[in-house]
Enzyme design. Structure first.
Site, mmCIF file in Angstrom:
data_model
loop_
_atom_site.group_PDB
_atom_site.id
_atom_site.type_symbol
_atom_site.label_atom_id
_atom_site.label_comp_id
_atom_site.label_asym_id
_atom_site.label_seq_id
_atom_site.Cartn_x
_atom_site.Cartn_y
_atom_site.Cartn_z
ATOM 1 N N ASN A 9 9.590 26.431 0.506
ATOM 2 C CA ASN A 9 8.694 26.394 1.467
ATOM 3 C C ASN A 9 8.073 26.876 2.333
ATOM 4 O OD1 ASN A 9 6.493 23.929 3.110
ATOM 5 N ND2 ASN A 9 8.409 23.443 3.473
ATOM 6 N N TRP A 10 7.101 27.728 1.890
ATOM 7 C CA TRP A 10 6.140 28.389 2.934
ATOM 8 C C TRP A 10 5.703 28.661 4.058
ATOM 9 C CZ3 TRP A 10 4.146 33.727 -0.433
ATOM 10 C CH2 TRP A 10 4.502 33.470 -0.934
ATOM 11 N N LYS A 11 5.569 27.310 4.540
ATOM 12 C CA LYS A 11 5.045 26.757 5.650
ATOM 13 C C LYS A 11 3.437 27.139 5.823
ATOM 14 C CE LYS A 11 9.475 24.520 6.982
ATOM 15 N NZ LYS A 11 9.910 24.244 7.760
ATOM 16 N N HIS A 94 6.475 15.977 4.712
ATOM 17 C CA HIS A 94 7.599 16.874 4.972
ATOM 18 C C HIS A 94 7.302 16.281 6.435
ATOM 19 C CE1 HIS A 94 8.882 20.530 7.544
ATOM 20 N NE2 HIS A 94 9.808 20.757 6.253
ATOM 21 N N GLU A 96 7.220 17.959 9.495
ATOM 22 C CA GLU A 96 6.061 18.580 10.418
ATOM 23 C C GLU A 96 4.680 17.763 9.864
ATOM 24 O OE1 GLU A 96 7.044 22.446 9.169
ATOM 25 O OE2 GLU A 96 8.573 22.237 10.444
ATOM 26 N N GLU A 166 16.001 15.975 4.214
ATOM 27 C CA GLU A 166 16.017 16.683 5.657
ATOM 28 C C GLU A 166 16.516 16.918 6.559
ATOM 29 O OE1 GLU A 166 13.247 20.974 4.327
ATOM 30 O OE2 GLU A 166 12.043 19.095 5.674
ATOM 31 N N GLY A 172 14.735 24.534 11.078
ATOM 32 C CA GLY A 172 14.051 25.505 11.052
ATOM 33 C C GLY A 172 15.590 26.141 12.397
ATOM 34 N N SER A 211 17.509 24.781 6.901
ATOM 35 C CA SER A 211 18.863 25.795 7.263
ATOM 36 C C SER A 211 19.293 25.983 5.813
ATOM 37 C CB SER A 211 19.472 25.814 8.805
ATOM 38 O OG SER A 211 18.556 25.527 9.532
ATOM 39 N N GLY A 232 12.930 26.463 3.443
ATOM 40 C CA GLY A 232 12.234 26.982 5.103
ATOM 41 C C GLY A 232 12.125 28.621 5.030
ATOM 42 N N GLY A 233 12.874 29.126 5.875
ATOM 43 C CA GLY A 233 12.829 30.630 6.287
ATOM 44 C C GLY A 233 13.544 31.256 5.510
HETATM 45 P P1 PGA Z 1 14.306 25.597 6.878
HETATM 46 O O1 PGA Z 1 13.012 24.650 6.668
HETATM 47 O O2 PGA Z 1 14.753 26.045 6.289
HETATM 48 O O3 PGA Z 1 13.359 26.533 7.557
HETATM 49 O O4 PGA Z 1 15.835 24.961 8.143
HETATM 50 C C1 PGA Z 1 12.945 23.554 6.035
HETATM 51 C C2 PGA Z 1 11.961 22.892 5.757
HETATM 52 O O5 PGA Z 1 11.301 22.512 6.090
HETATM 53 O O6 PGA Z 1 11.612 23.034 4.797
#
Ligand code: PGA
Length: 248
Positions: A9-11, A94, A96, A166, A172, A211, A232-233
Site C-alpha cells: 500500500n504505497w499510500k 483503510h 486513513e 489493521e 505507520g 508496521s 505500507g512503509g
Molecule cells: P504500515 O502501513 O506498514 O506503514 O504500518 C500499513 C497500512 O496502513 O496499510
C-alpha cells in the site's frame, strides 16, 4: 490451502521516476515467488504499473474506488476506470480513509459490492483503535465492522473478498501486534466469516497490516490464520518488500 498475498500500500507516495526504480527492483527479485504479490498505488500511476508490470507476475491495484458506477462525482474514480488499467485489487475502508474522509462501514460495504460485481478483488480493512483495544473492545469493534460487510455480500461470493486486519495503533507507528495478538483477531474474523459460510470462510485470505517489516514478518506470517500482509512503509523499499514476500 490458502495462497498467501503480499500487497503493498504505497499510500500517497511516489513519482514517475522513483516508481520506475521501485517496480524494477521488485520485478527483478520476484522470479521464484510462490505467493501472490501486488502493489496498490496512487491512481495516477496505474498506467505506469500497467506498462511496467504486464506479464511480470506482479499485480497492481488502487487504494480506493467510488461506490458509484459513473456520473457527477467530481474527483472520484470508478471501478470500470480501474479495469481500463487492468487492476486486480482495490483496498477499501483503510483506516486513513475512515478517519480522514469519514468513510463509514456502510459506504465501505457498498464499495465492496461494486468491486465484487466487477470481478476485481477488494482488500477490505478492519481494525480497532488504541483506545478500543485498551478498553477491551477489540472483538466487538472488528465484529461490528464485519457484520456490516457480511450483510452486504452473498455467501457464495465470500471467497472473492480479502480481509486486512489493521490495528489502527500499529499503522505507520513501528508498533506491531504480536503474532499471538494478531492471530487471535484473525481467528475471530474467520469465525465471523464462518457464520456466513463455513466452507468458504476457510478460503478467505486474511492479511495482517500495521508496521509489518522484514524483521517481524516471518513470525506473523507463520500464524495459521495470517494469510499475507498489507504493507505500507516497507513496501516503498524493494529489498524490504521482497524480504516480506520471501517469508510468505
Ligand atoms: P504500515 O502501513 O506498514 O506503514 O504500518 C500499513 C497500512 O496502513 O496499510
Amino acid at each position: 490451502m490458502r495462497r498467501k498475498l503480499v500487497c503493498g500500500n504505497w499510500k500517497m507516495n511516489g513519482s514517475l521516476v522513483s516508481n520506475a526504480v521501485l517496480l524494477a527492483g521488485i520485478k527483478a527479485g520476484l522470479s521464484q515467488s510462490s505467493c501472490d504479490v501486488a502493489v496498490c498505488v496512487p491512481a495516477v500511476y496505474l498506467a505506469q504499473c500497467q506498462s511496467a508490470l504486464t506479464g511480470s507476475g506482479l499485480s497492481w491495484g488502487a487504494q480506493d474506488v467510488s461506490a458509484h458506477a459513473s456520473g457527477a462525482y467530481t474527483g472520484e474514480i470508478s471501478v470500470s476506470m480501474l479495469q481500463d488499467f487492468s487492476c486486480e485489487y482495490v483496498i477499501l475502508g483503510h483506516s486513513e480513509r475512515r478517519a480522514y474522509h469519514g468513510e463509514s462501514d456502510a459506504l465501505v460495504a457498498l464499495k465492496m459490492q461494486r468491486v465484487i460485481q466487477s470481478g476485481l478483488t477488494p482488500v477490505v480493512c478492519v481494525g480497532e483503535s488504541l483506545a478500543e483495544r485498551e478498553s477491551g473492545q477489540t472483538e466487538a469493534v472488528v465484529s461490528a465492522q464485519m457484520d456490516v460487510l457480511l450483510a452486504a455480500i452473498d455467501a457464495a461470493d465470500l471467497a472473492k473478498m480479502v480481509i486486512a486486519y489493521e490495528p489502527v495503533w500499529a499503522i505507520g507507528t513501528g508498533k506491531t501486534a504480536t503474532p499471538e495478538m494478531a492471530q487471535d483477531v484473525h481467528a475471530i474474523l474467520r469465525a465471523k466469516l464462518g457464520q456466513k459460510n463455513g466452507e468458504l470462510a476457510q478460503a478467505v485470505r486474511i492479511l495482517y497490516g500495521g508496521s509489518m517489516k522484514p524483521d517481524n514478518a516471518r513470525e506473523l506470517l507463520a500464524m495459521p490464520d495470517i494469510d499475507g500482509g498489507l504493507i505500507g512503509g516497507a513496501a516503498l523499499n524493494s529489498a524490504d518488500f521482497l524480504a516480506i514476500v520471501h517469508f510468505a
